[in-house]
Design an enzyme around this catalytic site. Structure first.
Site, PDB file in Angstrom:
ATOM      1  N   CYS A   1      25.099  33.051  31.352  1.00  0.00           N
ATOM      2  CA  CYS A   1      24.074  33.894  30.777  1.00  0.00           C
ATOM      3  C   CYS A   1      22.771  33.488  31.460  1.00  0.00           C
ATOM      4  O   CYS A   1      22.635  32.671  32.208  1.00  0.00           O
ATOM      5  CB  CYS A   1      23.798  33.836  29.323  1.00  0.00           C
ATOM      6  SG  CYS A   1      25.335  34.074  28.472  1.00  0.00           S
TER       7      CYS A   1
ATOM      8  N   GLY B   1      24.606  37.924  33.861  1.00  0.00           N
ATOM      9  CA  GLY B   1      25.260  38.660  32.727  1.00  0.00           C
ATOM     10  C   GLY B   1      24.967  39.956  32.703  1.00  0.00           C
ATOM     11  O   GLY B   1      24.001  40.239  32.738  1.00  0.00           O
TER      12      GLY B   1
ATOM     13  N   ASN C   1      21.358  29.874  27.441  1.00  0.00           N
ATOM     14  CA  ASN C   1      22.425  29.981  28.349  1.00  0.00           C
ATOM     15  C   ASN C   1      23.245  28.628  28.311  1.00  0.00           C
ATOM     16  O   ASN C   1      22.713  27.601  28.492  1.00  0.00           O
ATOM     17  CB  ASN C   1      21.430  30.032  29.661  1.00  0.00           C
ATOM     18  CG  ASN C   1      22.507  29.589  30.929  1.00  0.00           C
ATOM     19  OD1 ASN C   1      21.969  29.343  31.859  1.00  0.00           O
ATOM     20  ND2 ASN C   1      23.717  30.032  30.717  1.00  0.00           N
ATOM     21  N   GLY C   2      24.636  28.781  28.294  1.00  0.00           N
ATOM     22  CA  GLY C   2      25.325  27.563  28.261  1.00  0.00           C
ATOM     23  C   GLY C   2      26.459  28.035  27.133  1.00  0.00           C
ATOM     24  O   GLY C   2      26.984  28.904  26.625  1.00  0.00           O
TER      25      GLY C   2
ATOM     26  N   TYR D   1      28.134  28.709  44.270  1.00  0.00           N
ATOM     27  CA  TYR D   1      28.359  29.959  43.980  1.00  0.00           C
ATOM     28  C   TYR D   1      27.604  30.831  42.870  1.00  0.00           C
ATOM     29  O   TYR D   1      27.076  32.093  43.065  1.00  0.00           O
ATOM     30  CB  TYR D   1      29.873  30.067  43.343  1.00  0.00           C
ATOM     31  CG  TYR D   1      30.460  31.484  42.829  1.00  0.00           C
ATOM     32  CD1 TYR D   1      30.277  32.648  43.493  1.00  0.00           C
ATOM     33  CD2 TYR D   1      30.674  31.460  41.595  1.00  0.00           C
ATOM     34  CE1 TYR D   1      30.803  33.760  43.018  1.00  0.00           C
ATOM     35  CE2 TYR D   1      31.027  32.956  40.875  1.00  0.00           C
ATOM     36  CZ  TYR D   1      31.285  33.990  41.635  1.00  0.00           C
ATOM     37  OH  TYR D   1      31.484  34.977  41.295  1.00  0.00           O
TER      38      TYR D   1
ATOM     39  N   SER E   1      28.330  35.514  47.961  1.00  0.00           N
ATOM     40  CA  SER E   1      27.780  34.126  47.743  1.00  0.00           C
ATOM     41  C   SER E   1      28.502  33.186  48.856  1.00  0.00           C
ATOM     42  O   SER E   1      27.970  32.096  49.159  1.00  0.00           O
ATOM     43  CB  SER E   1      28.594  33.758  46.566  1.00  0.00           C
ATOM     44  OG  SER E   1      29.889  34.017  46.359  1.00  0.00           O
TER      45      SER E   1
ATOM     46  N   ASP F   1      33.795  30.595  48.856  1.00  0.00           N
ATOM     47  CA  ASP F   1      33.089  29.445  48.082  1.00  0.00           C
ATOM     48  C   ASP F   1      33.956  28.829  47.316  1.00  0.00           C
ATOM     49  O   ASP F   1      33.961  27.581  47.035  1.00  0.00           O
ATOM     50  CB  ASP F   1      31.620  29.819  47.271  1.00  0.00           C
ATOM     51  CG  ASP F   1      32.322  31.345  46.573  1.00  0.00           C
ATOM     52  OD1 ASP F   1      33.099  30.956  45.452  1.00  0.00           O
ATOM     53  OD2 ASP F   1      31.775  32.204  46.908  1.00  0.00           O
TER      54      ASP F   1
ATOM     55  N   CYS G   1      36.339  24.567  33.061  1.00  0.00           N
ATOM     56  CA  CYS G   1      34.732  24.314  32.603  1.00  0.00           C
ATOM     57  C   CYS G   1      34.657  24.446  31.114  1.00  0.00           C
ATOM     58  O   CYS G   1      35.214  25.518  30.682  1.00  0.00           O
ATOM     59  CB  CYS G   1      33.799  25.243  33.344  1.00  0.00           C
ATOM     60  SG  CYS G   1      32.017  24.809  33.047  1.00  0.00           S
TER      61      CYS G   1
ATOM     62  N   CYS H   1      27.184  17.503  38.041  1.00  0.00           N
ATOM     63  CA  CYS H   1      28.613  17.796  37.474  1.00  0.00           C
ATOM     64  C   CYS H   1      29.462  18.194  38.284  1.00  0.00           C
ATOM     65  O   CYS H   1      29.138  19.061  39.116  1.00  0.00           O
ATOM     66  CB  CYS H   1      28.339  18.708  36.179  1.00  0.00           C
ATOM     67  SG  CYS H   1      30.235  19.046  35.534  1.00  0.00           S
TER      68      CYS H   1
HETATM   69  S1  SF4 Z   1      30.446  21.722  37.781  1.00  0.00           S
HETATM   70 FE1  SF4 Z   1      30.612  21.371  35.779  1.00  0.00          FE
HETATM   71  S2  SF4 Z   1      29.245  22.701  34.551  1.00  0.00           S
HETATM   72 FE2  SF4 Z   1      29.532  23.423  36.696  1.00  0.00          FE
HETATM   73  S3  SF4 Z   1      31.564  24.916  36.499  1.00  0.00           S
HETATM   74 FE3  SF4 Z   1      32.332  22.809  37.082  1.00  0.00          FE
HETATM   75  S4  SF4 Z   1      32.773  21.827  35.201  1.00  0.00           S
HETATM   76 FE4  SF4 Z   1      31.276  23.531  34.827  1.00  0.00          FE
END
Ligand code: SF4
Length: 503
Positions: free
Chosen positions: A44, A70, A144-145, A285, A326, A389, A425, A480
């Site tokens: 989002c 979004g 967002n999240g 992306y 992208s 990507d 994810c 991450c």
């Molecule tokens: S890098 Fe981490 S936060 Fe990003 S899509 Fe992959 S698992 Fe999700």
């Protein structure tokens, strides 16, 4: 489409029939992930303004710049120190807002939201900002999240008598705030944030305060900007450019900023940084190429990914092309590094809307208009390097490779500017189950065969991290990368990793 969910006109049977191929171009498929955009869904976008007389209009333009994050619903809530006014609706920002409804939203402080439902259903009740009454007055929340422990907290709160109006994670936080022993909203917000786990950029608006907070890992992007004396907040810095503002700094992981009409801004924390883990997929992306995240420009990072990919997996060819939009930056980088000319071998029709992102099946089934074309005069008789990507299920890549072949390409070599996407994810990105992720179930050679490519290479994780460019001794250099390496930075519910074949 502001006050009711309009699901569009009648769809005739013929339109519903699968139309996957028509010569050189491909129509988006009829199923959720059947089409060209078998891609990951963005999360989002949030936008906030504090201290500007045109706060609602600025939010409108800011959200418009974040529309790629979004497209299901949009909303703005504005406060003038005394009261609240808000408007939300299903659809694009330009469909939800007009001069009439924006003209009534008077106030210097605002928060806004564009939504793609990563949790909760697709319906107006879940459109944000969510607005609640709490004992000190009105409270609006935009986020967002994704909160990984929201279902557990919700179950617990329901046992204690809480009644939920929506299926959105955000309402869980509202209940935690409402049940806090603190009358002070800042203390109540801090207490609530300490109970939740996951990835988030939160904005809270009361009649005279705006509170902004980012998760202690910094998983989701969240930046601050300035416009004259006003403060701006956004998921991405491209939204500041859209309103004539400038980037100020990133909201730090675990940080809580309180902007009060009487006392101004106070920089505070609700948590120390646990482990910086910014989502690497934002760079690969999700984010717009003109955005900077953590002071790294997205287009430049993608170009470096393309260069790195060329160094890791050179192939002799006649043209390089990127899957729009992208992958174009990475394709340019690949071409620069190899000296193979970059060409627009694939063209996206920009005027059909991004139908894949609408979560309801009924809406998707109407979304057969999106088109991608292979440019025959560019690729015919050529050995083509196709940069993308990511590969999610592989269906998209197969279709595009075949499209290039049908347009006359003699060889199609696929290069992916990220490592194999093998794990779902849990942090706000809409990903399929692990069993549907092709990289979780097939070797690279098997994927190559499945997508009908002459050769296939993925960017290494080290190559990706050095291409993004941030120097850090933290795990994965402060990013991450869980969807590539199954190393989730936060605690996850017990069942989250069931079925994993990794590690
Ligand atoms: S890098 Fe981490 S936060 Fe990003 S899509 Fe992959 S698992 Fe999700």
């Amino acid at each position: 489409m502001s006050d009711a969910v309009k699901v569009g006109g009648r769809v005739n049977k013929e339109d519903q029939a699968p139309k996957l191929w028509t010569g050189d171009f491909y129509n988006e498929g009829v199923n959720a992930h059947d089409g060209l955009f078998d891609k990951l869904g963005e999360e989002c976008g949030v936008f906030g303004v504090f201290g500007h007389s045109e706060a609602a209009s600025l939010s409108y333009y800011g959200l418009h710049a974040l529309q790629h994050r979004g497209q299901e619903s949009a909303g703005i809530c504005v406060a003038d120190g005394e009261s609240f006014k808000y408007h939300r609706g299903m659809g694009l920002v330009k469909e939800v807002f007009n001069n009439d409804n924006l003209g009534t939203m008077i106030g210097a402080n605002a928060i806004g939201h564009v939504r793609y439902s990563t949790s909760g259903e697709s319906k107006l009740a879940n459109a944000q900002p969510l607005v609640f009454k709490y004992r000190e007055g009105d409270l609006a929340i935009a986020t967002n999240g994704n909160l990984t422990n929201a279902p557990d907290i919700k179950r617990e709160l329901e046992k204690q008598g809480s009644i939920f109006q929506t299926t959105s994670d955000t309402e869980v936080v509202a209940h935690l705030i409402a049940r806090s022993k603190h009358d002070d909203i800042v203390l109540a917000v801090k207490e609530a944030l300490l109970k939740i786990e996951g990835a988030y950029a939160f904005m809270f608006l009361t009649k005279d305060k705006l509170i902004a907070a980012r998760d202690p890992y910094g998983l989701r992007p969240f930046v601050m900007g300035r416009l004259g004396t006003a403060w701006l907040f956004a998921s991405e810095s491209c939204a500041f450019d859209a309103v004539g503002g400038t980037y100020y700094r990133d909201v730090e992981p675990g940080e809580l900023l309180v902007l009060d009409m009487k006392t101004g801004m106070k920089e505070d924390r609700f948590s120390p940084i646990k482990q910086r883990a910014i989502c690497a997929m934002e760079y690969i992306y999700f984010a717009r190429p003109d955005s900077d995240i953590d002071e790294v420009n997205i287009h430049s990072a993608r170009k470096r990914m393309g260069r790195q990919l060329a160094m890791e997996a050179f192939v002799d060819a006649d043209v390089v092309t990127g899957v729009p939009d992208s992958s174009i930056s990475a394709a340019i980088g690949f071409a620069e590094q190899t000296g193979i000319p970059y060409e627009l071998g694939l063209i996206k029709n920009r005027y059909t809307g991004r139908t894949f992102i609408q979560p309801s099946q009924e809406l998707r089934e109407q979304g057969v208009k999106m088109k991608l074309s292979a440019v025959r005069s560019i690729v015919a008789g050529k050995r083509v390097v196709m940069i993308d990507d990511s590969i999610v299920r592989g269906t998209t890549s197969l279709r595009i490779v075949n499209m290039l072949r049908e347009a006359g390409a003699t060889e199609v070599h696929v290069r992916i500017s990220s490592p194999p996407f093998a794990n779902p994810c849990f942090y706000g990105i809409d990903t399929p189950d692990r069993k549907e992720l092709i990289a979780a179930n097939k070797s690279i050679e098997e994927i190559r065969q499945a997508i009908n490519a002459d050769s296939l290479h993925f960017l290494s994780k080290d190559g990706l991290l050095s291409a993004i460019g941030r120097q850090s001794n933290e795990p994965s250099r402060g990013y991450c990368t869980a969807c590539f390496d199954n190393r989730y930075p936060t605690p996850l519910p017990e069942d989250a990793k069931v079925g994993c074949g990794c590690d």
